[in-house]
Design a protein around this motif. Structure first.
Motif, PDB file in Angstrom:
ATOM      1  N   GLU A  29      39.936  28.390  92.851  1.00 40.86           N
ATOM      2  CA  GLU A  29      39.777  29.525  91.930  1.00 40.86           C
ATOM      3  C   GLU A  29      38.380  29.494  91.326  1.00 40.86           C
ATOM      4  OE1 GLU A  29      42.779  29.651  88.888  1.00 40.86           O
ATOM      5  OE2 GLU A  29      44.385  29.322  90.350  1.00 40.86           O
ATOM      6  N   ASP A  30      37.898  28.280  91.058  1.00 42.21           N
ATOM      7  CA  ASP A  30      36.583  28.146  90.416  1.00 42.21           C
ATOM      8  C   ASP A  30      35.466  28.746  91.272  1.00 42.21           C
ATOM      9  OD1 ASP A  30      37.653  26.978  88.213  1.00 42.21           O
ATOM     10  OD2 ASP A  30      37.072  24.919  88.709  1.00 42.21           O
ATOM     11  N   ARG A  31      35.564  28.607  92.577  1.00 39.78           N
ATOM     12  CA  ARG A  31      34.511  29.168  93.446  1.00 39.78           C
ATOM     13  C   ARG A  31      34.481  30.690  93.302  1.00 39.78           C
ATOM     14  NH1 ARG A  31      33.451  31.293  98.562  1.00 39.78           N
ATOM     15  NH2 ARG A  31      35.669  31.570  98.983  1.00 39.78           N
ATOM     16  N   LEU A  32      35.670  31.308  93.275  1.00 42.16           N
ATOM     17  CA  LEU A  32      35.724  32.761  93.123  1.00 42.16           C
ATOM     18  C   LEU A  32      35.232  33.182  91.744  1.00 42.16           C
ATOM     19  CD1 LEU A  32      39.147  33.451  94.880  1.00 42.16           C
ATOM     20  CD2 LEU A  32      36.829  33.566  95.832  1.00 42.16           C
ATOM     21  N   GLU A  33      35.575  32.356  90.729  1.00 40.15           N
ATOM     22  CA  GLU A  33      35.115  32.619  89.366  1.00 40.15           C
ATOM     23  C   GLU A  33      33.575  32.575  89.294  1.00 40.15           C
ATOM     24  OE1 GLU A  33      35.932  33.648  86.531  1.00 40.15           O
ATOM     25  OE2 GLU A  33      34.574  32.704  85.076  1.00 40.15           O
ATOM     26  N   GLY A  34      32.971  31.641  90.005  1.00 42.98           N
ATOM     27  CA  GLY A  34      31.507  31.525  90.022  1.00 42.98           C
ATOM     28  C   GLY A  34      30.861  32.786  90.566  1.00 42.98           C
ATOM     29  N   ILE A  35      31.441  33.311  91.640  1.00 40.29           N
ATOM     30  CA  ILE A  35      30.898  34.527  92.261  1.00 40.29           C
ATOM     31  C   ILE A  35      31.135  35.735  91.347  1.00 40.29           C
ATOM     32  CG2 ILE A  35      31.172  36.112  94.211  1.00 40.29           C
ATOM     33  CD1 ILE A  35      31.871  33.602  95.894  1.00 40.29           C
ATOM     34  N   ALA A  62      31.529  35.743  88.088  1.00 38.97           N
ATOM     35  CA  ALA A  62      30.679  35.645  86.891  1.00 38.97           C
ATOM     36  C   ALA A  62      29.249  36.079  87.220  1.00 38.97           C
ATOM     37  CB  ALA A  62      30.692  34.211  86.364  1.00 38.97           C
ATOM     38  N   PHE A  63      28.784  35.725  88.408  1.00 38.07           N
ATOM     39  CA  PHE A  63      27.433  36.142  88.817  1.00 38.07           C
ATOM     40  C   PHE A  63      27.370  37.670  88.900  1.00 38.07           C
ATOM     41  CE2 PHE A  63      24.538  37.383  92.275  1.00 38.07           C
ATOM     42  CZ  PHE A  63      23.352  36.942  91.721  1.00 38.07           C
ATOM     43  N   ARG A  64      28.402  38.233  89.525  1.00 38.87           N
ATOM     44  CA  ARG A  64      28.427  39.702  89.699  1.00 38.87           C
ATOM     45  C   ARG A  64      28.493  40.399  88.352  1.00 38.87           C
ATOM     46  NH1 ARG A  64      32.955  40.125  93.019  1.00 38.87           N
ATOM     47  NH2 ARG A  64      34.102  40.567  91.112  1.00 38.87           N
ATOM     48  N   GLU A  65      29.289  39.859  87.439  1.00 39.91           N
ATOM     49  CA  GLU A  65      29.510  40.503  86.127  1.00 39.91           C
ATOM     50  C   GLU A  65      28.475  40.077  85.088  1.00 39.91           C
ATOM     51  OE1 GLU A  65      33.564  39.344  85.419  1.00 39.91           O
ATOM     52  OE2 GLU A  65      34.181  40.245  87.336  1.00 39.91           O
ATOM     53  N   LYS A  66      27.489  39.284  85.509  1.00 42.09           N
ATOM     54  CA  LYS A  66      26.399  38.819  84.631  1.00 42.09           C
ATOM     55  C   LYS A  66      26.935  38.149  83.364  1.00 42.09           C
ATOM     56  CE  LYS A  66      23.094  42.308  86.254  1.00 42.09           C
ATOM     57  NZ  LYS A  66      22.424  41.470  87.241  1.00 42.09           N
ATOM     58  N   ARG A  67      27.856  37.204  83.541  1.00 41.73           N
ATOM     59  CA  ARG A  67      28.413  36.443  82.415  1.00 41.73           C
ATOM     60  C   ARG A  67      28.483  34.974  82.817  1.00 41.73           C
ATOM     61  NH1 ARG A  67      33.433  34.926  83.940  1.00 41.73           N
ATOM     62  NH2 ARG A  67      34.490  36.207  85.489  1.00 41.73           N
ATOM     63  N   LYS A  68      28.774  34.128  81.812  1.00 44.65           N
ATOM     64  CA  LYS A  68      28.912  32.697  82.100  1.00 44.65           C
ATOM     65  C   LYS A  68      30.257  32.430  82.759  1.00 44.65           C
ATOM     66  CE  LYS A  68      26.190  29.575  79.432  1.00 44.65           C
ATOM     67  NZ  LYS A  68      26.202  28.396  78.615  1.00 44.65           N
ATOM     68  N   PRO A  69      30.296  31.633  83.792  1.00 43.04           N
ATOM     69  CA  PRO A  69      31.599  31.339  84.404  1.00 43.04           C
ATOM     70  C   PRO A  69      32.457  30.427  83.519  1.00 43.04           C
ATOM     71  CG  PRO A  69      29.856  30.048  85.432  1.00 43.04           C
ATOM     72  CD  PRO A  69      29.182  30.959  84.449  1.00 43.04           C
ATOM     73  N   VAL A  70      33.761  30.600  83.645  1.00 42.51           N
ATOM     74  CA  VAL A  70      34.685  29.703  82.943  1.00 42.51           C
ATOM     75  C   VAL A  70      35.477  28.962  84.014  1.00 42.51           C
ATOM     76  CG1 VAL A  70      36.586  29.538  81.292  1.00 42.51           C
ATOM     77  CG2 VAL A  70      34.866  31.355  81.043  1.00 42.51           C
ATOM     78  N   TYR A  71      35.124  27.700  84.226  1.00 41.80           N
ATOM     79  CA  TYR A  71      35.778  26.938  85.284  1.00 41.80           C
ATOM     80  C   TYR A  71      36.973  26.163  84.740  1.00 41.80           C
ATOM     81  CZ  TYR A  71      31.586  28.041  87.940  1.00 41.80           C
ATOM     82  OH  TYR A  71      30.575  28.694  88.579  1.00 41.80           O
TER      83      TYR A  71
END
Ligand code: COA
Length: 259
Positions: A239-245, A247-256
């Protein structure tokens, strides 16, 4: 007598373990060995945690094995101590979490070996490090003969082990024995900063990166690359890998979440 030989504090995803025998420069006796062992096993199954190891007081990280206790041990008990400390340090090296050594003063013998079992070493200006065992007519027995040459190279490691010479913070930095040096007052803060930066990354990624580096280093490059490849595959379905992508798209900090 101090029963609380290991202090532990956990905050913001960082566990700080403090060797707490300042009256003997945080030397390691059986009691401290067992306390660290218990804590490392607890941390192994805890999620989302990074670890800092340091010593109580302002003089010492750890002055190695408790030589006062050692004087009372028979040959068999000395073997038991060495066996236990070597396995303990290996379990720290293999811990599935990043471990930072905050070397806040003297780190001799087992103290330097403990820091070598950590992933990152940061030292205060008053640090004094060395594998001084040959001066006691013994050899480093908690991984020092193996981890020191792997870290700083065979020639330098032989020089330091054969002479039992101590090195100060500046030299430790120059020969690659420590990653960073700073003033004593800011050591723990600097370590926490590094731990906090690691906290921003994906926990599964860190576990896999550590695994790939540590096991890959012990083999040839092609086997190492295969280990890296397998470690990478572990991160793909997370899930974290998808969250990283995302967050990049949405211009926010990822929450892992370590999932
Ligand atoms: N085991 C047990 N006690 C230790 C110790 C050790 N490894 N290292 C230091 N201590 C004790 C000292 O005996 C002293 O206790 P005391 O006041 O009851 O005599 C106390 O810690 C303070 O040490 P002291 O030697 O007075 O301080 P220092 O600043 O002059 O020197 C060291 C500090 C660490 C350089 C010196 O104590 C030393 O060389 N220790 C042995 C380190 C070593 O060889 N470790 C490898 C073990 S394999």
């Amino acid at each position: 007598m101090n029963d609380n030989v290991l202090l532990t504090e956990e905050r913001d995803g960082i566990a700080i373990l403090t060797l707490n025998r300042p009256d003997v420069m945080n030397a390691i006796n059986f009691s401290l060995l067992h306390a660290i062992k218990k804590m490392i096993e607890e941390l192994r199954v805890k999620q989302g945690i990074r670890v800092i190891i340091t010593g109580a007081g302002e003089k010492a990280f750890c002055a190695g094995a408790d030589l006062k206790e050692r004087a009372l041990l028979n040959d068999q008990q000395v073997k038991e101590f060495i066996f236990t400390i070597r396995n303990l340090f290996t379990s720290i090296a293999l811990l599935n979490k990043p471990v930072i050594a905050a070397i806040n003063g003297v780190a001799l013998g087992g103290g330097t070996e403990l820091s070598l079992a950590c992933d990152i070493r940061m030292a205060a200006m008053n640090a004094s490090m060395g594998l001084t065992e040959t001066r006691l007519a013994i050899i480093p027995g908690a991984g020092g003969t193996q981890r020191l040459p792997r870290l700083i190279g065979c020639g330098k490691a032989k020089e330091l082990i054969f002479t039992g010479r101590r090195v100060g913070a500046q030299e430790a930095l120059r020969i690659g024995l420590v990653n960073q040096i700073c003033e004593q007052e800011s050591l723990l803060e600097e370590c926490k900063k590094t731990a906090s930066m690691i906290c921003e990354t994906g926990p599964i990624a860190i576990e896999q990166a550590k695994y790939a580096i540590d096991y890959g280093l012990e083999t040839d490059i092609h086997t190492g690359l295969a280990i890296e490849s397998n470690a990478y595959w572990v991160t793909i379905p997370t899930e974290d890998r998808l969250e990283g992508i995302a967050a990049f798209r949405e211009k926010r900090k990822p929450v892992y979440k370590g999932k």
